[in-house]
Write a protein that holds these residues in place. Sequence first.
Motif, mmCIF file in Angstrom:
data_model
loop_
_atom_site.group_PDB
_atom_site.id
_atom_site.type_symbol
_atom_site.label_atom_id
_atom_site.label_comp_id
_atom_site.label_asym_id
_atom_site.label_seq_id
_atom_site.Cartn_x
_atom_site.Cartn_y
_atom_site.Cartn_z
ATOM 1 N N ALA A 82 -10.688 -0.021 9.232
ATOM 2 C CA ALA A 82 -9.708 0.599 8.097
ATOM 3 C C ALA A 82 -8.336 0.274 8.502
ATOM 4 N N ASP A 83 -7.597 0.143 7.327
ATOM 5 C CA ASP A 83 -6.102 0.162 7.228
ATOM 6 C C ASP A 83 -5.915 1.835 7.224
ATOM 7 N N HIS A 84 -5.102 2.213 8.424
ATOM 8 C CA HIS A 84 -5.168 3.708 8.412
ATOM 9 C C HIS A 84 -3.886 4.087 7.810
ATOM 10 N N ASP A 85 -3.217 3.387 7.226
ATOM 11 C CA ASP A 85 -1.689 3.615 6.726
ATOM 12 C C ASP A 85 -1.665 3.037 5.329
ATOM 13 N N PRO A 86 -2.783 3.216 4.287
ATOM 14 C CA PRO A 86 -2.641 2.496 3.013
ATOM 15 C C PRO A 86 -1.822 3.417 2.223
ATOM 16 N N PRO A 87 -1.311 2.748 1.112
ATOM 17 C CA PRO A 87 -0.187 3.368 0.253
ATOM 18 C C PRO A 87 -1.167 4.601 -0.736
ATOM 19 N N THR A 88 -0.732 5.777 -0.767
ATOM 20 C CA THR A 88 -1.379 6.783 -1.471
ATOM 21 C C THR A 88 -0.562 7.598 -2.368
ATOM 22 N N VAL A 89 -0.959 8.039 -3.413
ATOM 23 C CA VAL A 89 -0.348 9.119 -4.177
ATOM 24 C C VAL A 89 -0.837 10.267 -4.451
ATOM 25 N N THR A 90 -0.033 11.084 -4.925
ATOM 26 C CA THR A 90 -0.589 12.555 -5.074
ATOM 27 C C THR A 90 -0.782 12.615 -6.612
ATOM 28 N N PRO A 91 -1.547 13.589 -7.294
ATOM 29 C CA PRO A 91 -1.975 13.456 -8.607
ATOM 30 C C PRO A 91 -0.992 13.508 -9.715
ATOM 31 N N GLY A 92 0.128 14.261 -9.361
ATOM 32 C CA GLY A 92 1.282 14.314 -10.310
ATOM 33 C C GLY A 92 2.274 13.369 -10.282
ATOM 34 N N VAL A 93 2.224 12.117 -9.339
ATOM 35 C CA VAL A 93 2.991 11.181 -9.329
ATOM 36 C C VAL A 93 3.074 10.317 -10.737
ATOM 37 N N ASP A 94 4.351 9.891 -11.180
ATOM 38 C CA ASP A 94 4.437 9.156 -12.277
ATOM 39 C C ASP A 94 3.418 7.975 -12.042
ATOM 40 N N GLN A 95 2.799 7.463 -13.208
ATOM 41 C CA GLN A 95 1.913 6.465 -13.073
ATOM 42 C C GLN A 95 2.566 5.046 -12.867
ATOM 43 N N GLU A 96 3.888 4.680 -13.123
ATOM 44 C CA GLU A 96 4.581 3.538 -12.945
ATOM 45 C C GLU A 96 4.900 3.550 -11.434
ATOM 46 N N HIS A 105 2.783 -2.839 -1.523
ATOM 47 C CA HIS A 105 1.976 -3.112 -0.501
ATOM 48 C C HIS A 105 0.830 -4.108 -0.466
ATOM 49 N N ALA A 106 0.803 -4.778 -1.703
ATOM 50 C CA ALA A 106 -0.003 -5.923 -2.064
ATOM 51 C C ALA A 106 -1.544 -5.516 -1.967
ATOM 52 N N GLU A 107 -1.537 -4.243 -2.422
ATOM 53 C CA GLU A 107 -2.940 -3.704 -2.353
ATOM 54 C C GLU A 107 -3.329 -3.935 -3.950
ATOM 55 N N SER A 108 -4.829 -4.012 -4.119
ATOM 56 C CA SER A 108 -5.544 -3.908 -5.205
ATOM 57 C C SER A 108 -5.642 -2.776 -5.982
ATOM 58 N N SER A 109 -6.111 -1.730 -5.156
ATOM 59 C CA SER A 109 -6.381 -0.306 -5.686
ATOM 60 C C SER A 109 -5.282 0.579 -4.888
ATOM 61 N N LEU B 128 -1.727 -10.406 -9.736
ATOM 62 C CA LEU B 128 -1.515 -10.191 -11.277
ATOM 63 C C LEU B 128 -0.692 -9.043 -11.288
ATOM 64 N N LEU B 129 -0.900 -8.078 -10.534
ATOM 65 C CA LEU B 129 -0.022 -6.737 -10.442
ATOM 66 C C LEU B 129 1.560 -7.340 -10.154
ATOM 67 N N ARG B 130 1.631 -8.177 -9.190
ATOM 68 C CA ARG B 130 3.011 -8.719 -8.895
ATOM 69 C C ARG B 130 3.386 -9.442 -9.880
ATOM 70 N N VAL B 131 2.822 -10.302 -10.803
ATOM 71 C CA VAL B 131 3.333 -11.022 -11.790
ATOM 72 C C VAL B 131 3.895 -10.079 -12.770
ATOM 73 N N LEU B 132 3.150 -9.000 -13.209
ATOM 74 C CA LEU B 132 3.744 -7.961 -14.409
ATOM 75 C C LEU B 132 4.958 -7.297 -13.705
ATOM 76 N N LEU B 133 4.932 -6.990 -12.387
ATOM 77 C CA LEU B 133 6.032 -6.302 -12.169
ATOM 78 C C LEU B 133 7.432 -6.854 -12.038
ATOM 79 N N GLU B 134 7.099 -8.237 -11.676
ATOM 80 C CA GLU B 134 8.449 -9.349 -11.632
ATOM 81 C C GLU B 134 8.941 -9.690 -13.035
ATOM 82 N N GLU B 135 7.900 -9.745 -14.058
ATOM 83 C CA GLU B 135 8.168 -9.946 -15.160
ATOM 84 C C GLU B 135 8.987 -9.019 -15.978
ATOM 85 N N HIS B 136 8.707 -7.891 -15.739
ATOM 86 C CA HIS B 136 9.330 -6.673 -16.082
ATOM 87 C C HIS B 136 10.688 -6.633 -15.738
#
Lengths: 322, 322
Positions: A82-96, A105-109, B128-136
Amino acid sequence: MTVGPLTGGADFTGTAAEHVVTEVPTFRPEVSVGDARARMLGRHFDCACDIVVVDEDGRLQGLVSIERLLAADGAITVGELADHDPPTVTPGVDQEIAAWQAVQHAESSLAMVGPDGHFHGLIPPRRLLRVLLEEHDEDMARLGGYLQGSATARTAAEEPVRRRFAHRIPWLLLGLLGAMLSVGIVGSFEEQLAANVTLAFFLPGVVYMADAVGTQTEAVVVRGLSVGVSIRRLVRGEAITGLIIGAAMAVAFLPFALLFGDAQVALTASISLFAACSVASVLAMALPWLLNRLGQDPAFARDRWPRSYRTWCPSRCICSPR
Amino acid sequence: MTVGPLTGGADFTGTAAEHVVTEVPTFRPEVSVGDARARMLGRHFDCACDIVVVDEDGRLQGLVSIERLLAADGAITVGELADHDPPTVTPGVDQEIAAWQAVQHAESSLAMVGPDGHFHGLIPPRRLLRVLLEEHDEDMARLGGYLQGSATARTAAEEPVRRRFAHRIPWLLLGLLGAMLSVGIVGSFEEQLAANVTLAFFLPGVVYMADAVGTQTEAVVVRGLSVGVSIRRLVRGEAITGLIIGAAMAVAFLPFALLFGDAQVALTASISLFAACSVASVLAMALPWLLNRLGQDPAFARDRWPRSYRTWCPSRCICSPR
């Protein structure tokens, strides 16, 4: 790293919690890769791009991408992989801000954790993509000064004229009020203008430049707030930049102004340009900032109001007797 | 559906081909799900969020998401499981249009096919995520009128004052030339202004409204071109909208203008407002359209140039003797 509930005003959009899915592959660190792969078969996941590693208390320990899980030796454990330091968010964080984190972090999810470190779910890539597109359209609508009902790029570009008109007229009518106020302000300097009509030559140019400088600030502030930069930091940088830009414009403009008026008129025009440009930067931030302080949605404060301020200001500057 | 090489001017950004990865799980339709899953083990993929189904000639037959592949009965074939009409793009398609396609279809990744239907590779979600952010960021820089060197949201919002200044001053200096031209234009109507100084009262308001209307058009055009709407379609809709908005503004403004001047002055101000608003819509599209026709990068044409036009235009409108 974890991004906490945001400061700085981006809370006017949805939160990351709206996009989370919970049916995801979740394993304890000591489970072997081979075991994990076998246990995933025949199960329905909302998202299987990343495998979640949690401890016995449900706290997030790390993520394993599906690519790494497939490639790995079946005998090692998911904890080792595992990547032990993945980017995470808390529920209240802004979606953008959440989407922005994933991209950085070049992550998919993106993993969502509670304040106590407990794993809540994943935001899948298809949701992150949608968030970024929506926020893009929203920002363009704000900066462009039209209603967000037409904020979808294709809709705004292809909708029938009647709807285009309806989406744009509200802010324009507000702007028209600002324009009317500017008429009153310039009108109150009728004597000075009559005595020296040359002053009027400079009005459109000064209004235009103030608008241009203010628009730059608006674009930076809208984007900055979107990705979680604090308003305090924005205000300081923009105010100083506005002053310097105003000074530069005034110096560049002075020799030209001397071609049209005497020294006093030229100096008045240049000082107006300086005042208008430097004040425009600050005014372009004023109302969004105020509403942000009051916990209101800055989307309603965008663009036309500060612009109206900026129209009145140059009028007042250039017509004030020095 | 497949999106072909674009029309309509969005070719000023990167193409989808830059983001494609080729190390992806690829199977013939008759391969069983169980077989496919077994064959994926121990292999290194760039992206395994979707499994690609191709025929014996390498033509794309469909995609299977990893979630579907995991959940399915091992005995059925990937051909039976596949979505046979996934969104695809050709290599020359604009990267943002590609990302937009993925979002519209709620897909994680996007298949790239040649004009002959041959599968080239996948664009993974993280790209795809990176592209959208860059274009924004790019769109905001265009509309805001600053250089794209500062186009990253955080950079623009947090960079030191010296760099803020450097990124913004080029377009502002161009704008200043426009402002200077407006001085000359208003100046050429000195006699009319001296005879009726009331005309000058309306200059800031008209300039401001023209800018507001033009900015709306700019925002719609920038976004519209980005997602592949044709310029022809944009021009028509915007031009008509501009005319109607101009008329509405003029009608709303006339009673107010009568408070300040006689009927002739008030009518002049209202007609100027109409002319400025309706022309602003067209001018805001003119240079990007022209450069687009010449195959140049519209990024360089954005914002400050059309804005300068819009400054000159109201000056000329309001000062012309009727």
